[in-house]
Structure formats: C-alpha cells, structure tokens
Design a protein around this motif. Structure first.
Motif, PDB file in Angstrom:
ATOM      1  N   ALA A 193      -0.570 -11.452   9.861  1.00  0.00           N
ATOM      2  CA  ALA A 193      -0.913 -10.066  10.183  1.00  0.00           C
ATOM      3  C   ALA A 193       0.314  -9.171  10.101  1.00  0.00           C
ATOM      4  CB  ALA A 193      -1.537 -10.012  11.578  1.00  0.00           C
ATOM      5  N   LEU A 196       1.110  -8.474   6.455  1.00  0.00           N
ATOM      6  CA  LEU A 196       0.121  -7.544   5.897  1.00  0.00           C
ATOM      7  C   LEU A 196       0.341  -6.130   6.415  1.00  0.00           C
ATOM      8  CD1 LEU A 196      -3.131  -9.659   5.989  1.00  0.00           C
ATOM      9  CD2 LEU A 196      -1.984  -8.786   3.973  1.00  0.00           C
ATOM     10  N   ILE A 199       3.213  -4.501   4.591  1.00  0.00           N
ATOM     11  CA  ILE A 199       2.892  -4.080   3.215  1.00  0.00           C
ATOM     12  C   ILE A 199       1.986  -2.855   3.231  1.00  0.00           C
ATOM     13  CG2 ILE A 199       1.724  -4.782   1.083  1.00  0.00           C
ATOM     14  CD1 ILE A 199       2.607  -7.670   1.756  1.00  0.00           C
ATOM     15  N   TRP A 200       0.949  -2.910   4.066  1.00  0.00           N
ATOM     16  CA  TRP A 200       0.004  -1.786   4.090  1.00  0.00           C
ATOM     17  C   TRP A 200       0.648  -0.515   4.650  1.00  0.00           C
ATOM     18  CZ3 TRP A 200      -4.852  -1.290   1.969  1.00  0.00           C
ATOM     19  CH2 TRP A 200      -5.365  -2.439   1.361  1.00  0.00           C
ATOM     20  N   LEU A 202       3.684   0.320   4.039  1.00  0.00           N
ATOM     21  CA  LEU A 202       4.407   0.874   2.890  1.00  0.00           C
ATOM     22  C   LEU A 202       3.445   1.555   1.917  1.00  0.00           C
ATOM     23  CD1 LEU A 202       7.009  -1.982   2.396  1.00  0.00           C
ATOM     24  CD2 LEU A 202       7.520   0.378   2.976  1.00  0.00           C
ATOM     25  N   TYR A 203       2.247   0.991   1.779  1.00  0.00           N
ATOM     26  CA  TYR A 203       1.235   1.652   0.933  1.00  0.00           C
ATOM     27  C   TYR A 203       0.926   3.043   1.505  1.00  0.00           C
ATOM     28  CZ  TYR A 203       0.021  -2.781  -1.446  1.00  0.00           C
ATOM     29  OH  TYR A 203       0.023  -3.937  -2.181  1.00  0.00           O
ATOM     30  N   PHE A 205       2.808   4.825   3.290  1.00  0.00           N
ATOM     31  CA  PHE A 205       3.985   5.671   3.051  1.00  0.00           C
ATOM     32  C   PHE A 205       3.953   6.234   1.622  1.00  0.00           C
ATOM     33  CE2 PHE A 205       8.470   5.727   1.495  1.00  0.00           C
ATOM     34  CZ  PHE A 205       8.890   6.840   2.211  1.00  0.00           C
TER      35      PHE A 205
ATOM     36  N   TRP B 152      -7.610 -17.656  10.306  1.00  0.00           N
ATOM     37  CA  TRP B 152      -6.284 -17.408   9.749  1.00  0.00           C
ATOM     38  C   TRP B 152      -5.703 -18.660   9.089  1.00  0.00           C
ATOM     39  CZ3 TRP B 152      -4.716 -12.645   9.219  1.00  0.00           C
ATOM     40  CH2 TRP B 152      -5.105 -11.666  10.135  1.00  0.00           C
ATOM     41  N   THR B 165      -4.877  -6.967  -1.067  1.00  0.00           N
ATOM     42  CA  THR B 165      -3.606  -6.246  -0.954  1.00  0.00           C
ATOM     43  C   THR B 165      -3.026  -5.981  -2.343  1.00  0.00           C
ATOM     44  OG1 THR B 165      -3.213  -7.368   1.139  1.00  0.00           O
ATOM     45  CG2 THR B 165      -1.307  -6.352   0.103  1.00  0.00           C
ATOM     46  N   LEU B 172      -2.418   1.571  -6.893  1.00  0.00           N
ATOM     47  CA  LEU B 172      -1.444   2.622  -6.568  1.00  0.00           C
ATOM     48  C   LEU B 172      -0.338   2.667  -7.622  1.00  0.00           C
ATOM     49  CD1 LEU B 172      -0.579   2.574  -2.744  1.00  0.00           C
ATOM     50  CD2 LEU B 172      -1.043   4.563  -4.146  1.00  0.00           C
ATOM     51  N   VAL B 224       9.474   2.435  -4.373  1.00  0.00           N
ATOM     52  CA  VAL B 224       8.937   1.667  -3.233  1.00  0.00           C
ATOM     53  C   VAL B 224       7.887   0.673  -3.730  1.00  0.00           C
ATOM     54  CG1 VAL B 224       7.592   1.826  -1.094  1.00  0.00           C
ATOM     55  CG2 VAL B 224       9.398   3.473  -1.536  1.00  0.00           C
ATOM     56  N   MET B 225       6.986   1.171  -4.557  1.00  0.00           N
ATOM     57  CA  MET B 225       5.917   0.292  -5.057  1.00  0.00           C
ATOM     58  C   MET B 225       6.473  -0.822  -5.939  1.00  0.00           C
ATOM     59  SD  MET B 225       3.161   0.976  -3.666  1.00  0.00           S
ATOM     60  CE  MET B 225       2.291  -0.287  -4.547  1.00  0.00           C
ATOM     61  N   ILE B 228       7.781  -3.453  -3.672  1.00  0.00           N
ATOM     62  CA  ILE B 228       6.752  -4.214  -2.908  1.00  0.00           C
ATOM     63  C   ILE B 228       5.944  -5.104  -3.841  1.00  0.00           C
ATOM     64  CG2 ILE B 228       4.754  -4.073  -1.369  1.00  0.00           C
ATOM     65  CD1 ILE B 228       5.375  -1.214  -0.888  1.00  0.00           C
TER      66      ILE B 228
END
Lengths: 259, 473
Positions: A193, A196, A199-200, A202-203, A205, B152, B165, B172, B224-225, B228
């Motif tokens: 979590a 995730l 990362i999300w 940053l998305y 952002f 999980w 994700t 994006l 940034v992308m 990542i």
C-alpha cells in the motif's frame, strides 16, 4: 570304471544328505522367524478435534512381556485418497522413548471420523505391530489456512520480535501491546500500500502540473503573441511566421482528408 | 531558460533559429494529415477488424454460456492460450513506455520520431492484455471476488494493482507529450476536421501556447513520469512472472523469472515497435522521419536482447538440467524431444539465433531485414509464453498420467479477436493523435542526416502543402 563308480556313489549320497538337511533346515529357519518376540502397539488420540487443530498423536510400543521398547521407529499413517489415488498417507514419524512412547503432532486437514494408525515395522528380533484409533473431527467455522502465505518479516508484516522467537508467545506479551500484536498481521499489506500510495501521489502531482499548464495557457492567451491563428494563418507578433501554414491547411481541406 | 529565450516559438513549438521552415512544414503536414478524415481503404480495414472482433465476441459468448469446458483447459492444465496471450500483450506493452522513457532519460535523439508509436503500443497492449485474465476466469462476475475477498498476499492481486498502476501511468505518459501536438492540431487543422474533433483538440491542448512557463511545467511533469514509469514498468512484468514462479510447479520454480520476464517483455516490445513503425511508415508515408537510423538502432537493441535472452535460457536450463530434480527430466523430455520440441526449437532458433544473425550481418541489416527479424521475434515470443504456461502445467504434480492440452476454436477465435482489437485501437488512435511527436522532433531532432533521409526516397509533391519542393538538408 568300478573305482570311479564307487566314488560317484559316495558323491551322490553326500549330495542327497546335504539336500535333505537343507530341506529340514528351511522350515526351521522360517519357524525361527515367526517366533520373533511379539510386540504390541497402542494408539492414543483425543476423542474429538477441530479442523485445523494441531493434534498430538501418541503410540506406546511394548514387547511380549509388556515391557516398553525404547529407540524404535514408529510411523503414524492415515487412510486418504486424492483423485483416483488412495493409500495410507504418512502424517508423522517418531522414535519411542524409555517408556516406549512415540509422540508426533499432526494438523487435522479433513473433517469427519479420522483413523490414525501407528505402525512398528519390526526388526530381526522383534515382530512388527500395528495399532489404530479414531477421532471425530468437527468442522470449525473458520478458514483452514489463514495468513500463512507470503514472506513474514518481523516488524514489517509480522509483529516485531525481541529475543528468541520461541519466547514470543502470546502469553508473554504485556497486555497494552497485545492488541497491537493482534492487529499487526492484518496490516501485512501496508508495504504494498505504501508503494502504491507513493506512485499514485506522484501521478496526482503530475495531473496538478497539467492543471498548471492549462492555467498558464489562460494567462498568456490574451496577448496571443505565441499562438497561431488558424483563421488568418498569420502568427501575430511572431518573428518567423511559417508562410506555408495556412496554405497547407487549405490543401488538406481540398484533398478531403484521404490517405 | 536561457536556451529557451534564444529560440523562436511558432505554433506553440520552440524552433531553433536556422531550422528549415520547409522541412518543418512538411513534417507537420505529414504528421497531421492522417487526422483528417479517412479513406475507403481505412473504412474497409475497420470493418474487417470489427468482423473479427464480432466473431471473437460470439466465441466468448459461447464460453460464458457453456463454461470453460468449451476450451481445451481442464483441471490438470488450467492455463493455456489466454494466460500465454496475457503475458505476451503485457510484455509488448513494456517496450513502449519503458523504451521511450529510457531513451528520453538517456537523451537519445534518434528515437524522437518513434516515441509516440512506442507509447501507443503500451497503452493499447495493456488495454487488450488486461482483458485476458477476465476471459480466463470463465465467469466475469467473479471479478468482484477479487475486490471482496482479495488478499494482499496473493500475486494475483499484486498483478491487478501493478497493471492498473502501469496503465494509468502509461496513459499519462502518452498524454503529456501530446499536449503541444494537440495545440498544433487545434491551430493547424481548423475546419478541415469535424466539429467534435476540433472540440477534442481544443480541450486536450489545455490552452497550450508554448510559453516558457508552460514548457517548463510540461517538461517537469514529463521528467517526473519518466522517472516513475521505468520502475513501474519493471515491476509489472516482475509481478507477472511471480504469478508463475510462486506456484509449486517444477518448471516454473525459478528465481530468475522476474528478470527473465522483464527481458522477454522488452525483447518482444522492441519487435512490436519495429513492426508498427514499418506499417505506419508505409501507410502514412513517413519515410523522411522514420529512417534506417531508427530501424537499425532498434535492431541493435533487439540483437542485444537476443544475447540476454539466450544467456538467461542457458542459465535456467543448465542449472535445472544439471540437478535434474523431480519433474525436471519430464519437463526437459517434453520440451526438447517430446511433443513441444518443434515449438521449443523454433523459439531457440527462430526467436533468438536467426534474428540475431540477421541484424549482426551487415548485408541483412536493412529495414527489411530488421522487420523480418522483428516478425520472427514476435512469433517466437508468443510461442515462448505458450511453452512456459502449458509445459509448466503439464508436469504432473502427482503420479497421474500427464494431461494434454489443445486450444479449441473458441480460444483461437478470442486470440484473433484480441489481435484485431489491438489493430483497431491503433488504427483509431492514429486518426486521433499525430503518430509522430512533432514538437519533440522539431525541438530536439531536426532533419535526418543525409544518408538516412536519402533512404526515405522522394517525397510526393502533393504532400508538401503547396510549398515548392526543395532540399532541407
């Protein structure tokens, strides 16, 4: 020839005698095997158990005179079947102690009447023995396997351990911490979590940066110095206007857009 | 920012002084022209693809109605074409964004004209690939169980999270460099496109006018992308490999599966980009911008990955073959001399050796040669995924007769439908976005070197937007 015949007769008699002795000895040997010291084995189980419970299996091995037999291997088996294959599944192994007692543990994995057999396979001196006992296994209203999968890292997805892990039994945990320790396994997904979430975030952002791009567009649009006008085909205030821009646009229109 | 101020902004794009205006005009014309309407051939192509997809939907409806019994999968081999294709599509999705991000990060200018196509592939392949687990479930309503009972600890859940994700990030990452090009479409196409498209370009351009502030913000977002998306892409295929490696099956019990799957994904992804490049270059007449440089450079990457894949296969088979633990003899037999030998040796020779040789030999290191190598790689990599799935499940877990698996017409039809859907989405996207990142080519690449541009051949006069045809070099 006669001499030879005498010798031949003697050899024949000796061979016959040896065969006769062998024939007599064979049943004797067989008899000797069956007369190995008899043994008895008895199995002790709890009368009832719940599905998933860890059950202690006990077997006592005695010789013919009722004396315990030490250092003997005992195999615990249970009849089972899977698909088209059936047989005795080994559920535990143990050596007998000085009292002739062999102890093993077994996690009950099926409900109903479960038979457990204890088997001593014998030796040169001792005869084999086999005993059986049954127990009734009830279906507990819970999952058989819970939180067993995955890597359990103390402090990460398992309660932090201080000192030897064997000491970390629930009874030794101080009560204020007990609740936290009980909660800890349910937090096992938090490392995933956390990744995730990072990362999300940053998305989000990046999306915010896009909004900033749009806002900057609104601010500069008024002077219209850097933008083409598709209607006029001229770049207002641009130092090097592209002379063919408007013509090309007209060309595309006149071609009807075909490839 | 000093460098920015020296440039002249035209149509929202920073143009270096001295860049031939005619070259830029031609680039814009070539890149934007496909966005204007569609010919009869295009419509027929769409109809054909829709027909194939319709047939696949029919096959899937029979599966939903009768259950997975209509497939070749049974209890002993419970994964087949669907999961192999899932891994294949997720694999080719990698090259796109990953390659684009790595090449952008390393400031490799030669790739500027192909990044958009690479990013297209990522998004489209993910969309198609993500359908396969749903199809493989048999009952799509059981997807809800993943939300209600998901744990999980399960690699399946990790996979769903990773793909979601990655798809979001890739979308994006596709959109960010499209913003200036949408502005170009907005400003240049005008009434040549229908109203809804004008509205779309207007909205998607986010008011882009190429101001330094916008450039700075957009480049920041892209950086940034870019940072990542590389670990996200690597993690996705690692997680896909764990779905296999974390099952108790001998052939799949491997610690290098993560790295092996990532390498395989990039390998097949590069091949997919090469093929798409070749098709779009031909259909959209992009010979001037997608030249031998791009093909050969991607070919070199492909050749490097033949060596990496070969090394990983060698490492895997030598270590397991040396120990020959339970299950390994059966697996080696079925793979190398048994029923799967034909496919396995096609993968080794056709998928690794021959493509490598084609590219390493100067005589065959041409556009046609690279495309042929890519085609072989793509076929072989689908076969490789099929072998991993089917032979992995075929090794008996208990002393029973090994099962056999033959895909049925339902599975082949759905696979054909998936490829058709892939082609359909690419075809539609090619009509919505410029397939070349125009502003990046103008700002960072410029005209191709003389030799490469000559290989592109002459440019038809009618596409020069009325400009006199002249040398831009």
């Amino acid at each position: 020839m006669r001499h030879t015949g005498m010798h031949g007769g003697w050899w024949l008699k000796a061979t016959s005698l040896a065969l006769a002795l062998l024939a007599l000895a064979a049943p004797g040997a067989a008899f000797a095997q069956t007369t190995a010291e008899p043994t008895t084995i008895s199995v002790a189980l709890p009368a009832t158990a719940e599905l998933g419970q860890l059950v202690t299996l006990q077997a006592r091995l005695l010789d013919g005179s009722g004396q315990p037999l030490a250092r003997a291997a005992v195999l615990f088996t249970s009849p089972s079947s899977f698909l088209n294959v059936s047989g005795d599944a080994v559920v535990g192994r143990a050596m007998t102690d000085e009292q002739g007692l062999a102890v093993a543990t077994f996690e009950v994995r099926s409900a109903g009447q479960i038979a457990i057999q204890a088997e001593f396979r014998g030796s040169a001196r001792l005869a084999p023995a086999r005993g059986e006992a049954t127990m009734a296994v009830g279906e507990a209203a819970r999952q058989l396997y819970v939180q067993q999968a995955g890597v359990r890292v103390p402090g990460l997805n398992a309660p932090p351990a201080v000192g030897p892990l064997a000491m970390m039994d629930e009874a030794s945990i101080p009560s204020p911490l007990a609740a936290l320790y009980a909660l800890w396994p349910s937090m096992s997904g938090w490392p995933i979590a956390a990744v995730l979430l990072t990362i999300w975030s940053l998305y989000v952002f990046v999306v915010a940066l896009l909004f900033r791009v749009a806002r900057a567009g609104g601010e500069v649009r008024a002077p219209a110095q850097l933008r083409w006008s598709s209607q006029s085909g001229a770049a207002a205030g641009t130092a090097e206007a592209s002379p063919g821009g408007n013509r090309w646009s007209q060309e595309v229109q006149s071609q009807g857009g075909g490839r | 920012m000093e460098a920015v101020s020296r440039w002249v902004s035209q149509s929202g794009v920073r143009v270096q002084p001295g860049l031939p205006a005619a070259w830029r005009e031609r680039l814009e014309a070539r890149a934007l022209r496909p966005l204007v309407g569609g010919g009869r051939g295009y419509l027929l192509w769409l109809v054909f693809l829709l027909a194939v997809i319709g047939w696949a939907v029919h096959a899937y409806s029979s599966q939903v109605e009768d259950g997975l019994i209509v497939t070749g999968m049974r209890d002993r081999i419970s994964w087949g074409v669907y999961i192999a294709s899932f891994v294949f599509f997720i694999g080719i999705s990698h090259a796109g964004t990953l390659l684009s991000a790595i090449l952008r990060a390393t400031r490799a200018r030669w790739q500027m004209s192909i990044t958009r196509m690479a990013e297209f592939i990522t998004v489209v392949a993910l969309m198609v690939g993500a359908l396969f687990p749903l199809i493989d479930m048999g009952r799509p309503d059981r997807l809800l169980n993943l939300l209600v009972f998901g744990r999980w600890q399960s690699p399946l859940l990790w996979d769903v999270l990773a793909i979601t994700t990655y798809l979001t990030g890739s979308s994006l990452y596709l959109y960010l460099p499209l913003v200036p090009d949408f502005a170009l479409c907005r400003d240049r196409l005008g009434p040549a496109v229908p109203g809804w498209k004008r509205w779309f370009f207007q909205a998607a351009a986010l008011g882009w006018n190429g101001s330094p502030r916008q450039h700075h913000t957009l480049e920041r977002a892209m950086t940034v992308m870019m940072v990542i998306i590389i670990p996200v892409a690597v993690s996705v295929h690692t997680v896909v490999s764990w779905i296999f490696a974390m099952t108790l099956r001998d052939p799949l019990n491997s610690t290098i599966f993560g790295a092996y799957f990532v390498a395989g994904a990039i390998y097949s992804g590069i091949a997919a980009i090469i093929l798409l490049m070749a098709v779009l270059r031909k259909l959209l007449h992009l010979e001037e911008y997608i030249t031998q440089t791009q093909f050969v450079n991607l070919g070199y990457l492909l050749a490097e990955f033949t060596l990496i894949m070969g090394y990983m296969n060698l490492s895997e088979y030598v270590t397991t073959g040396y120990k020959m633990q339970e299950g390994a003899p059966f697996h080696f037999q079925q793979l190398m001399v048994g029923p799967f030998a034909g496919l396995f040796w096609f993968y080794i020779f056709g998928g690794l050796l021959v493509p490598g040789l084609i590219i390493l030999r100067p005589r065959t290191r041409t556009i046609a040669g690279v495309v042929a190598a890519a085609l072989l790689v793509l076929l072989a990599m689908w076969v490789e995924r099929y072998l991993i799935v089917v032979t992995g499940f075929r090794v008996p877990l208990m002393p029973y007769q090994p099962a056999d698996y033959l895909p049925t017409w339902v599975e082949w039809s759905i696979l054909a439908g998936a490829f058709a859907l892939f082609a359909l989405l690419i075809s539609i996207f090619a009509k919505l976005f410029p397939v070349i990142s125009v502003w990046e080519v103008i700002e960072h690449r410029g005209p191709e070197p003389v030799a490469a541009a000559r290989s592109a051949g002459p440019v038809p006069r009618r596409e020069l937007g009325g400009l006199p045809q002249r040398s831009t070099l």
